[in-house]
Write a protein that holds these residues in place. Sequence first.
Motif, PDB file in Angstrom:
ATOM      1  N   ARG A   1      -1.406  -5.025 -20.318  1.00  0.00           N
ATOM      2  CA  ARG A   1      -1.866  -3.640 -20.214  1.00  0.00           C
ATOM      3  C   ARG A   1      -2.975  -3.426 -21.232  1.00  0.00           C
ATOM      4  O   ARG A   1      -2.811  -3.696 -22.419  1.00  0.00           O
ATOM      5  N   VAL A   2      -4.099  -2.936 -20.741  1.00  0.00           N
ATOM      6  CA  VAL A   2      -5.249  -2.681 -21.606  1.00  0.00           C
ATOM      7  C   VAL A   2      -5.507  -1.177 -21.569  1.00  0.00           C
ATOM      8  O   VAL A   2      -6.474  -0.701 -20.967  1.00  0.00           O
ATOM      9  N   ASP A   3      -4.609  -0.414 -22.173  1.00  0.00           N
ATOM     10  CA  ASP A   3      -4.715   1.037 -22.155  1.00  0.00           C
ATOM     11  C   ASP A   3      -5.639   1.518 -23.278  1.00  0.00           C
ATOM     12  O   ASP A   3      -5.666   0.938 -24.368  1.00  0.00           O
ATOM     13  N   ARG A   4      -6.409   2.574 -22.979  1.00  0.00           N
ATOM     14  CA  ARG A   4      -7.318   3.119 -23.989  1.00  0.00           C
ATOM     15  C   ARG A   4      -7.472   4.615 -23.789  1.00  0.00           C
ATOM     16  O   ARG A   4      -7.748   5.073 -22.682  1.00  0.00           O
ATOM     17  N   ASN A   5      -7.259   5.359 -24.854  1.00  0.00           N
ATOM     18  CA  ASN A   5      -7.436   6.813 -24.833  1.00  0.00           C
ATOM     19  C   ASN A   5      -6.662   7.480 -23.697  1.00  0.00           C
ATOM     20  O   ASN A   5      -7.164   8.383 -23.030  1.00  0.00           O
ATOM     21  N   GLY A   6      -5.433   7.036 -23.505  1.00  0.00           N
ATOM     22  CA  GLY A   6      -4.583   7.649 -22.495  1.00  0.00           C
ATOM     23  C   GLY A   6      -4.820   7.167 -21.082  1.00  0.00           C
ATOM     24  O   GLY A   6      -4.176   7.661 -20.148  1.00  0.00           O
ATOM     25  N   VAL A   7      -5.716   6.218 -20.893  1.00  0.00           N
ATOM     26  CA  VAL A   7      -5.993   5.650 -19.571  1.00  0.00           C
ATOM     27  C   VAL A   7      -5.302   4.300 -19.464  1.00  0.00           C
ATOM     28  O   VAL A   7      -5.430   3.459 -20.360  1.00  0.00           O
ATOM     29  N   ALA A   8      -4.601   4.093 -18.354  1.00  0.00           N
ATOM     30  CA  ALA A   8      -3.868   2.849 -18.136  1.00  0.00           C
ATOM     31  C   ALA A   8      -4.720   1.864 -17.334  1.00  0.00           C
ATOM     32  O   ALA A   8      -5.328   2.236 -16.322  1.00  0.00           O
ATOM     33  N   ASN A   9      -4.743   0.613 -17.787  1.00  0.00           N
ATOM     34  CA  ASN A   9      -5.452  -0.464 -17.096  1.00  0.00           C
ATOM     35  C   ASN A   9      -4.588  -1.714 -17.123  1.00  0.00           C
ATOM     36  O   ASN A   9      -3.763  -1.897 -18.031  1.00  0.00           O
TER      37      ASN A   9
ATOM     38  N   THR B   1       0.832  -1.207   0.000  1.00  0.00           N
ATOM     39  CA  THR B   1       0.000   0.000   0.000  1.00  0.00           C
ATOM     40  C   THR B   1       0.861   1.250   0.000  1.00  0.00           C
ATOM     41  O   THR B   1       0.611   2.199  -0.755  1.00  0.00           O
ATOM     42  N   ALA B   2       1.882   1.262   0.856  1.00  0.00           N
ATOM     43  CA  ALA B   2       2.764   2.425   0.937  1.00  0.00           C
ATOM     44  C   ALA B   2       3.447   2.686  -0.405  1.00  0.00           C
ATOM     45  O   ALA B   2       3.552   3.839  -0.851  1.00  0.00           O
ATOM     46  N   ALA B   3       3.909   1.618  -1.054  1.00  0.00           N
ATOM     47  CA  ALA B   3       4.565   1.783  -2.353  1.00  0.00           C
ATOM     48  C   ALA B   3       3.592   2.354  -3.383  1.00  0.00           C
ATOM     49  O   ALA B   3       3.966   3.203  -4.203  1.00  0.00           O
ATOM     50  N   LEU B   4       2.344   1.922  -3.339  1.00  0.00           N
ATOM     51  CA  LEU B   4       1.348   2.441  -4.281  1.00  0.00           C
ATOM     52  C   LEU B   4       0.990   3.890  -3.977  1.00  0.00           C
ATOM     53  O   LEU B   4       0.800   4.698  -4.892  1.00  0.00           O
ATOM     54  N   VAL B   5       0.881   4.241  -2.700  1.00  0.00           N
ATOM     55  CA  VAL B   5       0.572   5.624  -2.329  1.00  0.00           C
ATOM     56  C   VAL B   5       1.664   6.562  -2.824  1.00  0.00           C
ATOM     57  O   VAL B   5       1.390   7.713  -3.206  1.00  0.00           O
ATOM     58  N   ARG B   6       2.895   6.094  -2.848  1.00  0.00           N
ATOM     59  CA  ARG B   6       4.007   6.940  -3.318  1.00  0.00           C
ATOM     60  C   ARG B   6       3.945   7.183  -4.821  1.00  0.00           C
ATOM     61  O   ARG B   6       4.692   8.026  -5.338  1.00  0.00           O
ATOM     62  N   CYS B   7       3.089   6.472  -5.514  1.00  0.00           N
ATOM     63  CA  CYS B   7       2.894   6.703  -6.954  1.00  0.00           C
ATOM     64  C   CYS B   7       1.832   7.794  -7.129  1.00  0.00           C
ATOM     65  O   CYS B   7       0.672   7.587  -6.752  1.00  0.00           O
ATOM     66  N   PRO B   8       2.179   8.941  -7.685  1.00  0.00           N
ATOM     67  CA  PRO B   8       1.220  10.060  -7.796  1.00  0.00           C
ATOM     68  C   PRO B   8       0.233   9.843  -8.937  1.00  0.00           C
ATOM     69  O   PRO B   8       0.264  10.535  -9.963  1.00  0.00           O
ATOM     70  N   SER B   9      -0.679   8.912  -8.748  1.00  0.00           N
ATOM     71  CA  SER B   9      -1.563   8.476  -9.830  1.00  0.00           C
ATOM     72  C   SER B   9      -2.909   9.186  -9.782  1.00  0.00           C
ATOM     73  O   SER B   9      -3.964   8.549  -9.707  1.00  0.00           O
ATOM     74  N   VAL B  10      -2.875  10.520  -9.839  1.00  0.00           N
ATOM     75  CA  VAL B  10      -4.111  11.299  -9.907  1.00  0.00           C
ATOM     76  C   VAL B  10      -4.706  11.117 -11.303  1.00  0.00           C
ATOM     77  O   VAL B  10      -4.016  11.299 -12.309  1.00  0.00           O
ATOM     78  N   THR B  11      -5.967  10.747 -11.366  1.00  0.00           N
ATOM     79  CA  THR B  11      -6.636  10.479 -12.641  1.00  0.00           C
ATOM     80  C   THR B  11      -6.342  11.577 -13.671  1.00  0.00           C
ATOM     81  O   THR B  11      -6.476  12.749 -13.350  1.00  0.00           O
ATOM     82  N   PRO B  12      -5.882  11.270 -14.878  1.00  0.00           N
ATOM     83  CA  PRO B  12      -5.705   9.943 -15.469  1.00  0.00           C
ATOM     84  C   PRO B  12      -4.259   9.458 -15.451  1.00  0.00           C
ATOM     85  O   PRO B  12      -3.910   8.545 -16.211  1.00  0.00           O
ATOM     86  N   GLU B  13      -3.412  10.036 -14.614  1.00  0.00           N
ATOM     87  CA  GLU B  13      -1.999   9.662 -14.591  1.00  0.00           C
ATOM     88  C   GLU B  13      -1.817   8.280 -13.967  1.00  0.00           C
ATOM     89  O   GLU B  13      -2.396   7.983 -12.920  1.00  0.00           O
ATOM     90  N   GLU B  14      -0.986   7.453 -14.589  1.00  0.00           N
ATOM     91  CA  GLU B  14      -0.711   6.118 -14.057  1.00  0.00           C
ATOM     92  C   GLU B  14       0.233   6.191 -12.869  1.00  0.00           C
ATOM     93  O   GLU B  14       0.106   5.421 -11.917  1.00  0.00           O
ATOM     94  N   GLY B  15       1.197   7.103 -12.928  1.00  0.00           N
ATOM     95  CA  GLY B  15       2.067   7.374 -11.787  1.00  0.00           C
ATOM     96  C   GLY B  15       2.999   6.257 -11.370  1.00  0.00           C
ATOM     97  O   GLY B  15       3.630   6.336 -10.320  1.00  0.00           O
ATOM     98  N   GLY B  16       3.055   5.179 -12.151  1.00  0.00           N
ATOM     99  CA  GLY B  16       3.915   4.051 -11.809  1.00  0.00           C
ATOM    100  C   GLY B  16       3.216   2.944 -11.034  1.00  0.00           C
ATOM    101  O   GLY B  16       3.802   1.884 -10.790  1.00  0.00           O
ATOM    102  N   ALA B  17       1.961   3.150 -10.653  1.00  0.00           N
ATOM    103  CA  ALA B  17       1.264   2.186  -9.801  1.00  0.00           C
ATOM    104  C   ALA B  17       1.006   0.860 -10.517  1.00  0.00           C
ATOM    105  O   ALA B  17       1.237  -0.220  -9.964  1.00  0.00           O
ATOM    106  N   LEU B  18       0.520   0.935 -11.751  1.00  0.00           N
ATOM    107  CA  LEU B  18       0.211  -0.296 -12.467  1.00  0.00           C
ATOM    108  C   LEU B  18       1.482  -1.015 -12.916  1.00  0.00           C
ATOM    109  O   LEU B  18       1.505  -2.249 -12.982  1.00  0.00           O
ATOM    110  N   GLY B  19       2.531  -0.265 -13.194  1.00  0.00           N
ATOM    111  CA  GLY B  19       3.809  -0.888 -13.505  1.00  0.00           C
ATOM    112  C   GLY B  19       4.349  -1.668 -12.331  1.00  0.00           C
ATOM    113  O   GLY B  19       4.862  -2.790 -12.471  1.00  0.00           O
TER     114      GLY B  19
END
Length: 382
Positions: free
Chosen positions: A44-52, A11-29
Amino acid sequence: MSDPQNPVDLTAALVRCPSVTPEEGGALGLLSDLLSDAGFDCTRVDRNGVANLYARWGAKGAERSFGFNGHTDVVPVGDVTDWSVDPFGAEVRDGVLWGRGAVDMKSGVAAFAAAAVDFVRETPPDGAVILAITGDEEGPSVDGTRALLEWMDEAGERMSVCLVGEPTCPDRMGEMIKIGRRGSMSAWFTVKGTQGHSAYPHRANNPLPPMVRLLDRLASMRLDEGTDHFDASTLAVVTVDTGNPTTNVIPATCRATVNIRFNDTHTGSSLTRLLQSEAEKVADAYGVTIEMDAKISGEAFLTPPGPLSDLVAAAVEAETGVTPELSTSGGTSDARFVKDHCPVVEFGLVGKTMHAVDERVPTDQIVTLKAVYRRILDSYFA
């Protein structure tokens, strides 16, 4: 990250990823690396600049597959000077982890990811474990879970059942499971009259009286009495505006917006027709034009109490000592999309500080949440 299988560290590692919508921030990586190392096939199922991210352990098309859904995107922090900590610092203080997304819902994602990794390594199941994680839940929700589900359909991927890890508990851990959600829609009204001098109102056609009458009619309606699993539907007037800065001019137009949270008595289409009918009655009575636009954010849905909710409730009670209530309260979630794919329920943390300044979660709740998710997997594949 000291221990990627420790849900607090993750959780801490994910919080350190600044993934404010729509930025991925490193969380999904980060999650993709963790899950790939554990033998998950990650796409990775990315669409229109959104990372999934879609991750599956086990065979494609397995007869039984248990899915988890969640999101790593977070809402903006607002004025950072209002925070007592770095919003993306993931500081742990006196057994509490602080930071944007700590509750909603990086802890939930960390808990089910860690539980899934432990489970497939220790007790490889006869079936598949699937994680569908989006970066577009807090935003428009067009290219997130929807994109994942559409890709899954095209690729022949399937979840038998799914658990969404959103915060569901009002006050204490374990007290509530969501088995459905109310529908949500908004409607925008524009009343068009004729501008004029306020000293000569007979020369104008004031749009405000018909707007006030329309809003009164709508706000006074009792849409229904509730159902077995849902409270009564509600309609709220959320804004009224003429854009008129003066006191001696009757404006030409007036605008207003309403928001409806509705149960399974209605559909978005039936409510749209009701609103349009009321607008037409008022327009005819006052000799004005009323235009209406509507947007349906999600339909009401229910996963009837049964095997899935029983399975989750038993795991929650075993790990928390609390018998959970089966509820449909609250706002919308991505479960409104998942329900078209497979049966879905939701269980997660206490949500008191989500979206708030100084968002935070007791670390013992994260540990308990992982234990609940692990027990659910053990029971499902037993």
